[in-house]
Write a protein that holds these residues in place. Structure first.
Motif, PDB file in Angstrom:
ATOM      1  N   PHE A   1       3.497   3.572   6.576  1.00 24.69           N
ATOM      2  CA  PHE A   1       2.253   3.578   5.793  1.00 24.69           C
ATOM      3  C   PHE A   1       1.362   4.747   6.202  1.00 24.69           C
ATOM      4  CE2 PHE A   1      -2.293   2.546   5.950  1.00 24.69           C
ATOM      5  CZ  PHE A   1      -2.565   2.541   4.586  1.00 24.69           C
ATOM      6  N   TRP A   2       1.174   4.910   7.504  1.00 26.41           N
ATOM      7  CA  TRP A   2       0.326   6.020   7.963  1.00 26.41           C
ATOM      8  C   TRP A   2       0.988   7.365   7.667  1.00 26.41           C
ATOM      9  CZ3 TRP A   2      -4.369   4.705   8.361  1.00 26.41           C
ATOM     10  CH2 TRP A   2      -4.736   3.463   8.874  1.00 26.41           C
TER      11      TRP A   2
ATOM     12  N   CYS B   1       0.892  10.407  -4.193  1.00 24.38           N
ATOM     13  CA  CYS B   1       1.604  11.639  -3.836  1.00 24.38           C
ATOM     14  C   CYS B   1       2.334  12.198  -5.055  1.00 24.38           C
ATOM     15  CB  CYS B   1       2.615  11.370  -2.717  1.00 24.38           C
ATOM     16  SG  CYS B   1       1.894  10.904  -1.133  1.00 24.38           S
TER      17      CYS B   1
ATOM     18  N   ALA C   1       0.415   8.153   4.007  1.00 26.63           N
ATOM     19  CA  ALA C   1      -0.990   8.550   3.862  1.00 26.63           C
ATOM     20  C   ALA C   1      -1.167  10.002   4.317  1.00 26.63           C
ATOM     21  CB  ALA C   1      -1.892   7.621   4.674  1.00 26.63           C
TER      22      ALA C   1
ATOM     23  N   VAL D   1       0.464   4.485  -2.375  1.00 22.41           N
ATOM     24  CA  VAL D   1       0.203   5.842  -1.877  1.00 22.41           C
ATOM     25  C   VAL D   1       1.288   6.824  -2.328  1.00 22.41           C
ATOM     26  CG1 VAL D   1      -0.173   7.268   0.181  1.00 22.41           C
ATOM     27  CG2 VAL D   1      -1.113   4.962   0.091  1.00 22.41           C
TER      28      VAL D   1
ATOM     29  N   THR E   1      -4.451  10.614   9.990  1.00 23.66           N
ATOM     30  CA  THR E   1      -3.374   9.700   9.579  1.00 23.66           C
ATOM     31  C   THR E   1      -2.050  10.062  10.247  1.00 23.66           C
ATOM     32  OG1 THR E   1      -3.152  11.064   7.571  1.00 23.66           O
ATOM     33  CG2 THR E   1      -4.389   9.006   7.371  1.00 23.66           C
TER      34      THR E   1
ATOM     35  N   SER F   1       0.151   7.535  12.630  1.00 21.31           N
ATOM     36  CA  SER F   1       1.576   7.274  12.441  1.00 21.31           C
ATOM     37  C   SER F   1       2.340   7.447  13.748  1.00 21.31           C
ATOM     38  CB  SER F   1       2.149   8.212  11.368  1.00 21.31           C
ATOM     39  OG  SER F   1       3.505   7.945  11.128  1.00 21.31           O
TER      40      SER F   1
ATOM     41  N   ALA G   1       0.828  -1.215   0.000  1.00 22.11           N
ATOM     42  CA  ALA G   1       0.000   0.000   0.000  1.00 22.11           C
ATOM     43  C   ALA G   1       0.858   1.259   0.000  1.00 22.11           C
ATOM     44  CB  ALA G   1      -0.937  -0.001   1.205  1.00 22.11           C
TER      45      ALA G   1
ATOM     46  N   TYR H   1       0.237  12.337   1.733  1.00 23.58           N
ATOM     47  CA  TYR H   1      -0.687  12.548   0.606  1.00 23.58           C
ATOM     48  C   TYR H   1      -1.679  13.667   0.917  1.00 23.58           C
ATOM     49  CZ  TYR H   1      -4.597  11.594  -2.564  1.00 23.58           C
ATOM     50  OH  TYR H   1      -5.612  11.717  -3.487  1.00 23.58           O
TER      51      TYR H   1
END
Length: 542
Positions: free
Chosen positions: A172-173, A134, A176, A130, A199, A203, A126, A179
């Protein structure tokens, strides 16, 4: 407005980036495949401790569930990923409570390990998606594809995408949040402010270190909002740029989620214990001094680590991409905010704690990959001359990166300990006394031996007192932690003789072993040294 059931993956992309590129599907499939290979590394684990350092074990999650993550519960990391894991572990917890299964069994422990690792596999894939999103917001679509490919093809990314460490989940967070941060700077939609706050907190509540990546974002957002208002109003109020529905919504969202995730109402004592741990015992001693010399040494170490992560070709391309972006500042203005996030991370994270590990730099290399993508695009598309030759060189470049990163998978599959365990099964009786000397992450598993003792450190006196028939050590670790004892054992000076010394030689590996294993000026501080250690078995002289 489209109905929810009519939404498609194309709706995630900016209008100019649609339709969803087929090449990205191939990149995601490649990333998922590389991530999931060797997911069973070191499993099953009879001891509930895996070969991966700092991996969240099923027992630690089950303990949190048992305590309802309240009443003083705490862990080395913040609770959010424990919650994510517990959502998948809860059915097994209830089945165990009903005596339908036994969570203490090796089978169940292995299954829960695999579930936790599979979550990392999906999160790693993922991340690749993402960062493409971005990239679509700040550069051309082709360049965005290069961002995702560079991100997917590095050794530490593949390693942590198949373990239950918190590194891939918090990143990952973070991407996100990145983004939505980029979208805020472009559009200033209230929904993006709320999603960014959520998000970002996810994180930070997955790994505390994430705060250093995000600490400057509120100031950047307020500055950008003020500039946005300037374009619409003659004299916008600075106060209104700070306090408005957008910033208040983000603040309330972030604060509320932080309080809820850390369970202040029922586990404030646990939160205080966690704070004490990360500001005290977890930090340990500094590796670099607090002076100009220390910071310069850390800077050099950072360069070495980034070159190791990306490989020299892509490291140089990222630098070229940064220089190219400087010549096109108006076109790629947003990308420089990413460079500022990297700088804040260095200052507020490992420059403060005085430590610099490869895994600390994973978010930095991901931010650098945006510049690397610009470098590749500039090389390919600046002129039409030699297009075929340049395309071939870029293909070779990415094939080299794929082999470099895939080396992690190959080395995991051929880990020396698998052979050592098989050799022990064929040559050592199950009731023989064995001393496993060193950290369990570096040692083979106990496959059915009944008279076993583990010691992280030992002396000659201790060994004589225990008087084992066999001693099993990881030469890399013992050489580092107890060099004198290592010399004694390896030279057969303690009434023991060496009967096996083994380290596998994988058929495909571009990993610089000499940099990972040797603790000198060219040292690379990485948990990749846990893979394929040299194992020595010594037998007591009759």
């Amino acid at each position: 407005m489209k109905k929810f059931n009519n939404l498609s993956v194309n709706d995630l992309l900016p209008a100019h980036s649609r339709p969803f590129p087929k090449l990205l599907w191939l990149i995601l499939i490649l990333s998922f495949s590389f991530n999931i290979i060797a997911i069973n590394w070191g499993l099953p684990s009879p001891s509930n401790i895996s070969w991966a350092a700092d991996e969240i074990t099923p027992s630690s999650v089950m303990n949190g569930i048992k305590m309802r993550f309240s009443n003083g519960w705490s862990a080395p990391y913040p609770p959010f990923h424990y919650y994510v894991l517990s959502a998948f572990y809860l059915p097994f917890y209830f089945l165990d409570a009903l005596n339908i299964i036994n969570l203490q069994s090796v089978f169940m422990t292995t299954l829960l390990f695999l579930i936790g690792r599979l979550i990392s596999v999906f999160m790693g894939t993922a991340i690749v998606f993402v960062v493409y999103l971005c990239g679509c917001e700040i550069m051309e679509n082709k360049s965005a594809l290069f961002v995702s490919l560079i991100t997917a093809l590095t050794p530490p990314f593949l390693y942590y995408s198949k373990t239950t460490n918190v590194d891939i989940p918090y990143i990952f967070w973070f991407v996100a949040a990145l983004y939505f941060f980029i979208r805020i700077l472009k559009y200033h939609h209230t929904s993006d402010y709320i999603l960014f706050a959520g998000t970002a907190v996810f994180s930070i509540c997955t790994k505390d270190q994430a705060y250093a990546l995000l600490i400057l974002t509120p100031f950047i957002i307020i500055y950008s909002l003020h500039q946005h208002k300037k374009a619409q109003e003659k004299r916008p109020s600075i106060l209104k740029s700070i306090i408005n529905i957008k910033t208040i919504s983000a603040f309330v969202t972030g604060t509320s989620l932080f309080v809820l995730i850390h369970n202040f109402m029922f586990n404030f004592q646990g939160f205080k214990k966690h704070l004490f741990f990360i500001t005290g015992p977890a930090r340990g001693e500094r590796d670099f001094s607090v002076d100009i010399s220390g910071f310069f040494s850390m800077f050099i170490q950072t360069i070495k680590h980034l070159e190791f992560i990306l490989g020299l070709p892509f490291f140089l391309i990222c630098i070229i991409g940064f220089i190219y972006a400087l010549t096109k500042k108006e076109k790629y203005s947003l990308i420089f905010w990413l460079a500022l996030l990297s700088l804040s991370y260095c200052i507020f994270s490992f420059f403060i704690i005085g430590k610099n590990f490869v895994r600390f730099l994973i978010p930095i290399y991901i931010l650098m990959s945006f510049f690397g993508a610009l470098g590749v695009s500039y090389f390919l598309y600046a002129t039409r001359r030699f297009r075929m030759i340049k395309s071939l060189l870029v293909v070779i470049l990415f094939i080299n990166a794929a082999i470099y990163s895939f080396s992690v998978d190959v080395t995991m599959i051929h880990d020396s300990r698998y052979y050592v365990e098989q050799w022990m099964n064929e040559n050592i009786e199950k009731n023989e006394s064995i001393l496993f000397l060193g950290y369990m992450n570096f040692l083979p598993r106990n496959r059915g031996y009944t008279n076993v003792q583990y010691l992280s450190r030992a002396s000659q006196v201790t060994i004589k007192e225990i008087d084992p028939s066999y001693i099993l050590i990881s030469s890399d670790l013992l050489k580092l932690t107890q060099p004198y004892l290592y010399q004694k054992l390896s030279n057969d000076n303690l009434d023991y003789k060496q009967i096996l010394r083994y380290k596998s030689s994988p058929w495909l590996s571009l990993l610089p072993e000499h940099k990972i294993r040797i603790h000198e000026n060219n040292k690379i501080t990485t948990n990749l040294n846990l893979i394929n250690p040299e194992i020595i078995i010594l037998k007591k002289n009759n």
